[in-house]
Scaffold this active site. Sequence first.
Site, PDB file in Angstrom:
ATOM      1  N   LEU A 107      17.638  -6.806 -12.240  1.00 42.30           N
ATOM      2  CA  LEU A 107      16.483  -7.694 -12.209  1.00 42.30           C
ATOM      3  C   LEU A 107      15.174  -6.950 -12.406  1.00 42.30           C
ATOM      4  O   LEU A 107      14.257  -7.460 -13.033  1.00 42.30           O
ATOM      5  CB  LEU A 107      16.432  -8.449 -10.874  1.00 42.30           C
ATOM      6  CG  LEU A 107      17.632  -9.347 -10.565  1.00 42.30           C
ATOM      7  CD1 LEU A 107      17.462  -9.987  -9.196  1.00 42.30           C
ATOM      8  CD2 LEU A 107      17.792 -10.413 -11.635  1.00 42.30           C
ATOM      9  N   ASP A 127       1.274  -5.812   2.397  1.00 40.28           N
ATOM     10  CA  ASP A 127       1.238  -5.791   0.926  1.00 40.28           C
ATOM     11  C   ASP A 127       1.393  -7.210   0.374  1.00 40.28           C
ATOM     12  O   ASP A 127       2.190  -7.464  -0.517  1.00 40.28           O
ATOM     13  CB  ASP A 127       2.330  -4.874   0.382  1.00 40.28           C
ATOM     14  CG  ASP A 127       2.027  -4.378  -1.032  1.00 40.28           C
ATOM     15  OD1 ASP A 127       0.868  -4.539  -1.467  1.00 40.28           O
ATOM     16  OD2 ASP A 127       2.930  -3.842  -1.683  1.00 40.28           O
TER      17      ASP A 127
END
Length: 487
Positions: A36, A149
Amino acid sequence: METVQLRNPPRRQLKKLDEDSLTKQPEEVFDVLEKLGEGSYGSVYKAIHKETGQIVAIKQVPVESDLQEIIKEISIMQQCDSPHVVKYYGSYFKNTDLWIVMEYCGAGSVSDIIRLRNKTLTEDEIATILQSTLKGLEYLHFMRKIHRDIKAGNILLNTEGHAKLADFGVAGQLTDTMAKRNTVIGTPFWMAPEVIQEIGYNCVADIWSLGITAIEMAEGKPPYADIHPMRAIFMIPTNPPPTFRKPELWSDNFTDFVKQCLVKSPEQRATATQLLQHPFVKSAKGVSILRDLINEAMDVKLKRQESQQREVDQDDEENSEEDEMDSGTMVRAVGDEMGTVRVASTMTDGANTMIEHDDTLPSQLGTMVINTEDEEEEGTMKRRDETMQPAKPSFLEYFEQKEKENQINSFGKSVPGPLKNSSDWKIPQDGDYEFLKSWTVEDLQKRLLALDPMMEQEIEEIRQKYQSKRQPILDAIEAKKRRQQNF
């Protein structure tokens, strides 16, 4: 008949890998389907759990990666059980890799959906995504965890439109004895002022990042994205809170929501629980409104993969014809792809999540027009040749005033022209840059040129200091590994 009974019973949903599965080789438990992309500290693959038929994501992390960060990520995912946070199923050691098995989100990240569709999001779409994201943050903060984040690249959507927080590679745990952290971690453009200034921060640092993410979803990029990250970290704590480039395009509720997130004082900044009661979020529509944009993005991705497949097949046919002309019996190998769909192993624009990428994606998107058609340079998303890198410990002492002034004064001795002995050369306090208005263009250019080598010098000194702290830890880990091998 027996095979049919094994293959077709109602399949249970995978909640956690059992002990029996964890003692097997991962290939016995999963079929890896395709790569991916890249996540923090490792590559991410799409796989199927053989027993249940459920699709999962597997992050494969080289053991020589930062072991402490990997352990931290696993630990945080293990402790989380929320529909708004990516689930953790278990992990394996395989050769030199650690396999971390987690929930698969088929629609990818919000940032990838924006790039695939070549469109920014509407207010309704943003409100729905923010509502789920805030529920995830409320859960994490209740567990006394900071994500650190938050950005569109770390908000994943499943095919139904439910948003989930992902990529805990830099997440941290707050303890009773450590109410505020002092480390600079995150992605520079999304970082809260208090994180950059190292004055200690807590869970509301994520709220600032969420406000920046809201602007990112609306405009296609965060504020300051077009300037150097190291300059951005000077501007974020100094300048007023950022807002939309064209505030008149957005509703009062949305503008106020962003304003509540982007309060510079963390003590006055809203919490996730409070923001869930904000009118912009309370009026959010159901996830069904996201299905069209998800389907559109997935269609674009599928068409791109089919186009790549046709190109590969065509190349194979051409090469096969050439091979037959060269030799009637021997056929040369055509790389390692052999006519399969190519899946990129690289990320674009620092997404750092378990999402699918096409090598040709950036080159095929062209220019993204944001908000209005009559807007020129400001209304487009510029392609960057470099990826946004997550902040590293090189920022740790960057904002300590005494050290800055010492560096500046020592460097100023070698600066030519009027800057050499200028008392104005020190970094001004409280962002007072009025004196610059009286400088000539030549003087300003000299000052600008002087900043970069000074920055590089400071970064190198900080890097060496960080390395001197990091190396003993690596040596200790290596020593423990050797002792285990001896046993």
